[in-house]
Write an enzyme that holds these catalytic residues in place. Structure first.
Site, PDB file in Angstrom:
ATOM      1  N   SER A 534      -0.774   7.460  19.542  1.00  0.00           N
ATOM      2  CA  SER A 534       0.137   8.506  19.077  1.00  0.00           C
ATOM      3  C   SER A 534       1.139   8.830  20.191  1.00  0.00           C
ATOM      4  O   SER A 534       1.911   7.959  20.593  1.00  0.00           O
ATOM      5  CB  SER A 534      -0.660   9.727  18.632  1.00  0.00           C
ATOM      6  OG  SER A 534       0.140  10.621  17.887  1.00  0.00           O
ATOM      7  N   ASP A 619       0.415   7.035   7.413  1.00  0.00           N
ATOM      8  CA  ASP A 619       0.375   7.950   8.552  1.00  0.00           C
ATOM      9  C   ASP A 619       1.349   9.109   8.344  1.00  0.00           C
ATOM     10  O   ASP A 619       2.538   8.891   8.088  1.00  0.00           O
ATOM     11  CB  ASP A 619       0.740   7.175   9.824  1.00  0.00           C
ATOM     12  CG  ASP A 619       0.362   7.911  11.098  1.00  0.00           C
ATOM     13  OD1 ASP A 619       0.357   9.147  11.083  1.00  0.00           O
ATOM     14  OD2 ASP A 619       0.076   7.231  12.093  1.00  0.00           O
ATOM     15  N   HIS A 654      -3.055   8.412  10.075  1.00  0.00           N
ATOM     16  CA  HIS A 654      -2.973   8.520  11.527  1.00  0.00           C
ATOM     17  C   HIS A 654      -4.317   8.298  12.214  1.00  0.00           C
ATOM     18  O   HIS A 654      -4.381   7.749  13.306  1.00  0.00           O
ATOM     19  CB  HIS A 654      -2.434   9.911  11.882  1.00  0.00           C
ATOM     20  CG  HIS A 654      -1.925  10.019  13.275  1.00  0.00           C
ATOM     21  ND1 HIS A 654      -0.874   9.260  13.752  1.00  0.00           N
ATOM     22  CD2 HIS A 654      -2.305  10.809  14.317  1.00  0.00           C
ATOM     23  CE1 HIS A 654      -0.636   9.578  15.011  1.00  0.00           C
ATOM     24  NE2 HIS A 654      -1.490  10.510  15.387  1.00  0.00           N
TER      25      HIS A 654
END
Length: 684
Positions: A534, A619, A654
């Site tokens: 991320s 995501d 995610h």
């Protein structure tokens, strides 16, 4: 025959702002429903599968090795709330938890609240979250997501009959809280495009959710909303929060039809968090206190001019959290990069600290719903100590280990060594690094080395235990966490020094850590693996552009790499709420600075190390097209023959796969990729 990687077509798109034009040849990849986009993602997955097919057998055995350390049939430590003890358990072979409770004592008959395995049947992805029990213990509220985009459906179960209620509220955030009347629930809703949580509604069981009353709407696009309850359960709160600013509204839980009042009106860069005890609010705030302090006030006089100091600000100690008890106050603090727990006796004002006895560790206050107790439950683990839960007698100053993660097999913590070293950043700042390795590994300059970091949002990346990681340590790896700026390990200033127009400190800190561990003879660039996910993926993208020669392998999980384009698009989830983290590129100074480090924009024609990039098609945090575009551009420009792989999970978002074992398969693939490239397959 050499397997050829897919090549994405180019359609140049001119993007102009501040008199500057960028050319984006892969802008077209942001159309999720376009068959050509999906075909390219499938082609990348096929390529990844082909070039890694030779280690598939090893990958499978690695998965079994990792899975074999996990006790499949487990049960969480119960906690008492009201008349019941609550816990969850995993049954052997099952992917998801079973949530349970027992009335009055742990010898009572088990009542299953929610078997997530049954709800998840036939779903490639499934998440159940936000479990909340009504005050009379009879109704369960919970939220489900079967896509991975974190758009939930709020549902209810009558625990007296076992039946699901007809009330179903779709397209919500998963965040909800009950009023005291056992029929009113407050919940938050997100904008369906940006996914910003911006509205609070009130639902009354048995009524049409289309008629639910809008209680509050947050119009500032940089703020998000959440609802909650204080520990006393007497106060419902609506929390408006931006990166650096807070505003909280409150309502007595026994008056669900009343009007919410503001604790203190929002002021730029003043954050505060509220708890309630007896007739007072306790307020944790950075008002005139960079490292936060604790204040108190009367409920009917709650604005900041009425705040009275309870715990003063300290320049060298970050006050992270508090837990209030009838006779004691527990503080969670951060000092010199480590968490510590401080106990204060309300009556005598005597205080003391818990002793953890290791050089690097993670500790934190656990869930303590009961005010009238002298027992504090806290969690502890380290790079060598499995996750543990203790009950601590705050009066007698004694502790009892209640539960520790069980590692199946021949694991012995005495076989491993942890330590903390310090690198010097480019500007002279000392950056801590936490290390763990198997005893017997020496500084011979030839060890495989795996280093990770995050460095954003003030998130402190604390040293933690992982049974999964043993598959690296037992093959001679040294594992490290670099506590770089942008996190909050060293206090609030550590965060402030690694964001906005100081963001590059995050990247240069990491490079300094990599150079330091090579200088200290732990490893060499030819055996250095780095990883981040991320915003940590942004870190990977930035450092691999800046110093591609420094790393052998780079793993970037769901990486935030198209920084400028994303932060210019206010229709994308998270964008407006993150101007205080990265800056607003609609202002030229932020645009220029972001552009100077944005990984996608800074890809050049040069040699790059071996790279594994992962993505989730659904995501909600980092849109799939960021890692996809980045991969396409790297393929086009890089001048080396090193591996570049993009692996997209088309069934998840995610967080990757939802099941506990499916997640391990993703880790096994990553580890197999690394171990295969380094030529290390056998354990020590």
């Amino acid at each position: 025959m050499t397997i050829q990687p897919p090549k994405a077509k180019k359609i140049n798109r001119e993007l102009t702002i501040h008199g500057h034009t960028r050319i984006d040849p892969y802008f077209w990849l942001n159309q999720r429903e376009d068959p050509e986009v999906l075909a390219y993602i499938d082609a990348e997955n096929d390529y990844t599968n082909q070039v890694t097919a030779h280690f598939k057998e090893f990958q499978d055995s690695l998965f079994e090795e990792i899975k074999g350390r996990i006790k499949e049939k487990t049960e969480s430590l119960p906690y008492k709330l009201g008349n019941y003890f609550y816990y969850h358990r995993f049954d052997e072979g099952l992917e998801y938890p079973i949530h349970c409770r027992k009335k009055e004592n742990l010898e009572a008959e088990e009542e299953i609240l929610l078997d997530v395995n049954k709800l998840a049947e036939g779903e490639p992805y499934f998440s159940a979250t936000g479990l909340r029990i009504s005050e009379n213990d009879n109704i369960l509220a919970f939220s489900t997501d079967n896509v991975g985009r974190r758009i939930y459906t709020l549902r209810f179960k009558d625990l007296t009959t076992g039946e699901f209620l007809p009330d179903v509220i779709e397209n919500v955030t998963g965040n909800a809280t009950w009023a005291d009347d056992n029929k009113t629930i407050f919940y938050t809703v997100q904008d369906q495009e940006t996914l910003r949580s911006y509205r609070v509604y009130k639902h009354i069981l048995g009524t049409d959710s289309k008629q639910d009353q809008l209680i509050y709407e947050e119009e500032d696009e940089t703020f998000n909303l959440s609802v909650g309850k204080t520990k006393s359960k007497k106060i419902i709160t609506i929390n408006s929060h931006a990166s650096l600013t807070s505003e909280i509204r409150f309502l007595p839980a026994d008056n669900p039809n009343g009007e919410f009042k503001i604790v203190h009106p929002r002021e730029r860069e003043i954050e505060y968090h509220v708890d309630h005890f007896e007739d007072k609010f306790y307020i944790l705030t950075n008002y005139e206190a960079q490292n936060f302090r604790l204040m108190s006030c009367e409920m009917n006089k709650s604005t900041k001019e009425n705040w009275q100091e309870v715990i003063p600000h300290r320049k060298d100690v970050l006050l992270e959290d508090i837990d209030i008890f009838k006779e004691f106050l527990a503080l969670e603090e951060r000092f010199e990069g480590l968490t510590r727990i401080r106990i204060i006796n309300w009556k005598t004002q005597e205080d003391h600290y818990l002793d953890f006895g290791e050089p690097t560790y993670t500790a934190g206050i656990d869930y303590n719903p009961d005010f009238d107790t002298k027992t504090l439950r806290y969690g502890y683990n380290s790079l060598t100590t499995p996750s543990s839960v203790f009950d601590y007698d705050m009066e007698k100053r004694t502790k009892e280990l209640k539960k520790q993660q069980e590692v199946i097999g021949d694991f012995n913590p005495d076989n491993y060594q942890s330590e903390r070293i310090t690198a010097t950043a480019a500007d002279g700042v000392k950056v801590p690094i936490s290390l763990v390795y198997r005893k017997g590994v020496t500084r011979n300059g030839n060890n495989p080395f795996y280093m990770t970091a995050y460095g954003s949002y003030g998130h402190s990346y604390d040293p933690y235990f992982s049974s999964v990681r043993l598959s690296l340590l037992d093959r001679g790896f040294v594992f490290a966490i670099a506590h770089i700026r942008g996190g909050q390990e060293m206090g609030r200033w550590w965060y402030d020094d690694g964001k906005m127009l100081k963001k590059k400190n995050t990247f240069t800190d990491f490079i300094a850590c990599a150079e330091h561990i090579i200088k200290e003879n732990f490893t060499t660039s030819e055996k250095l693996v780095v990883s981040g996910g991320s915003a940590g993926g942004l870190l990977m993208g930035a450092v691999v552009n800046m110093r591609p020669d420094l790393f052998k392998i780079v793993v970037a999980d769901v990486p935030f790499v198209d920084v400028v384009s994303t932060m210019l698009d206010d229709t994308i989830p998270l964008t407006t709420g993150e101007y205080d983290e990265w800056g607003n590129p609609n202002e030229k100074k932020y645009y220029d600075y972001m552009l100077s480090y944005s990984p996608y924009d800074q890809v050049e024609a040069k040699q790059y190390p071996n790279m594994l990039i992962t993505s989730g098609l659904h995501d909600s945090q980092v849109q799939y097209w960021e890692p996809t575009k980045w991969t396409a551009k790297l393929r086009d420009l890089k001048t080396d023959q090193n591996l570049l792989l993009l692996k997209t999970n088309t069934d998840a978002g995610h967080g990757g796969a939802s099941g506990r074992f499916e997640r391990l398969k993703e880790v096994a693939f990553e580890y197999a990729f690394i171990i295969d490239l380094l030529g290390i397959k056998k354990a020590l």
